[in-house]
Scaffold this active site. Structure first.
Site, mmCIF file in Angstrom:
data_model
loop_
_atom_site.group_PDB
_atom_site.id
_atom_site.type_symbol
_atom_site.label_atom_id
_atom_site.label_comp_id
_atom_site.label_asym_id
_atom_site.label_seq_id
_atom_site.Cartn_x
_atom_site.Cartn_y
_atom_site.Cartn_z
ATOM 1 N N ASP A 40 0.826 -1.340 -0.002
ATOM 2 C CA ASP A 40 0.163 -0.003 0.121
ATOM 3 C C ASP A 40 0.826 1.203 0.128
ATOM 4 O OD1 ASP A 40 -2.358 -1.482 0.163
ATOM 5 O OD2 ASP A 40 -2.450 -1.445 2.226
ATOM 6 N N TYR A 68 6.651 -8.758 8.599
ATOM 7 C CA TYR A 68 6.224 -7.465 8.502
ATOM 8 C C TYR A 68 6.625 -6.839 9.897
ATOM 9 C CZ TYR A 68 3.479 -8.273 4.215
ATOM 10 O OH TYR A 68 3.092 -8.552 3.142
ATOM 11 N N ASP A 82 -6.567 1.209 8.261
ATOM 12 C CA ASP A 82 -5.198 1.698 8.402
ATOM 13 C C ASP A 82 -5.324 3.355 8.463
ATOM 14 O OD1 ASP A 82 -5.579 2.830 5.866
ATOM 15 O OD2 ASP A 82 -4.352 1.352 4.748
ATOM 16 N N ARG A 181 -3.326 -5.308 7.868
ATOM 17 C CA ARG A 181 -4.516 -4.592 8.348
ATOM 18 C C ARG A 181 -5.681 -5.221 9.074
ATOM 19 N NH1 ARG A 181 -6.320 -1.457 3.128
ATOM 20 N NH2 ARG A 181 -5.334 -3.496 2.101
#
Length: 297
Positions: A40, A68, A82, A181
């Site tokens: 993103d 991550y 988010d 997310r």
């Protein structure tokens, strides 16, 4: 012009993955560049790009596990799960204060292992031929089906409390297709206070690490992994003779070669160090599952 191969890029925040591909095309002097999974605009970190014929290798990379680093804000839910979305819910200060480390651990434990996850409505998943996020932006209600994913690690690295919010720095190891997310959203929902993602950085895709990645504005042609180097990181390497390389390139099988293969696939490399292709078992023989364009001397 940059040679065919695999390029690791450390994506900065504020631009799309497609922007990274476009800028790399200009820097590399070719339009034939693909990627092994996007990030993103808000997110930073590792993008794996294939240049020219090495785009064929992306099929064997895109499904790899990923790591991550993220920050989850508890106490607020947003329209996109988010920080780019609008806040849709704020928890009472008392409710956030009542969230203990033990409750957080229980919530995370329920989101670890093989889980059924509903992706964020603003994901890139296609619904009747259109991206879910395009439908959401057009004002449509989007409901996505749950999918099975695996979260092998979900650890809290740090905790910070504020007025009505709590930020958790976390590290997540997960299978391809997992939405961080959605983990933030689901953890907040389980704790009754809402949650969303405020920061996301991808540090690993399979054997590739962001510490080896180039900055977008400083692409060094020498940083490009050759197809043989990249393939050998993903799967075992199988050295073949010049005659075997020729046969594989012509679509012939390596008769009685299956015993040489350790695993479902191997990277067949010729005596000059060039990647011939990816081979797989066919009964007792080996056959090309994918052939690379022959490298020019």
């Amino acid at each position: 012009m940059v040679a065919p191969g695999i390029l690791l890029i450390d994506k900065p925040a504020g631009i799309t993955s497609h922007d990274v591909v476009a800028r790399t095309r200009r820097a590399a002097g070719t339009r034939k560049i693909g990627h092994a999974g996007t990030l993103d605009p808000m997110a930073t970190g590792l993008l794996v790009l294939g240049i020219e014929g090495a785009t064929r290798l992306l099929t064997y990379i895109v499904g790899a596990d990923k790591t991550y680093l993220a920050t989850i804000r508890l106490g607020q839910a947003t329209s996109t799960d988010d920080a780019d979305g609008e806040i849709t819910r704020r928890a009472l200060i008392a409710d956030v204060d009542a969230v203990t480390a033990e409750r957080i651990s229980e919530g995370i434990a329920a989101l670890t292992g093989e889980i059924s996850q509903v992706p964020s409505a603003v994901s890139a998943i296609k619904v009747d031929g259109r991206r879910a996020y395009d439908r959401v932006r057009a004002g449509e209600e989007v409901e996505l089906a749950a999918r099975e994913v695996t979260v092998s690690r979900f650890d809290v690295l740090a905790e910070r409390r504020g007025e009505g919010v709590m930020d958790l720095d976390v590290v997540v190891d997960c299978s391809s297709g997992t939405y961080i997310r959605a983990l933030a959203r689901d953890l907040g929902d389980a704790l009754g206070v809402g949650g969303h993602l405020t920061a996301l950085r991808r540090t690993r895709i399979g054997p590739f690490d962001v510490t080896d990645a180039a900055e977008l504005d400083d692409i060094d042609p020498d940083a490009v992994l050759t197809p043989a180097q990249a393939a050998a990181r993903v799967m075992p390497q199988l050295d073949v003779t010049a005659d075997e390389a020729r046969d594989l390139r012509h679509g012939k099988r390596l008769v009685d070669g299956a015993d040489r293969l350790h695993g479902p696939f191997a990277a067949a490399v010729d005596p000059a160090g060039a990647l011939v292709g990816i081979v797989e078992r066919r009964g007792r023989d080996l056959k090309s599952a994918m052939n690379m364009p022959e490298e020019k001397p």
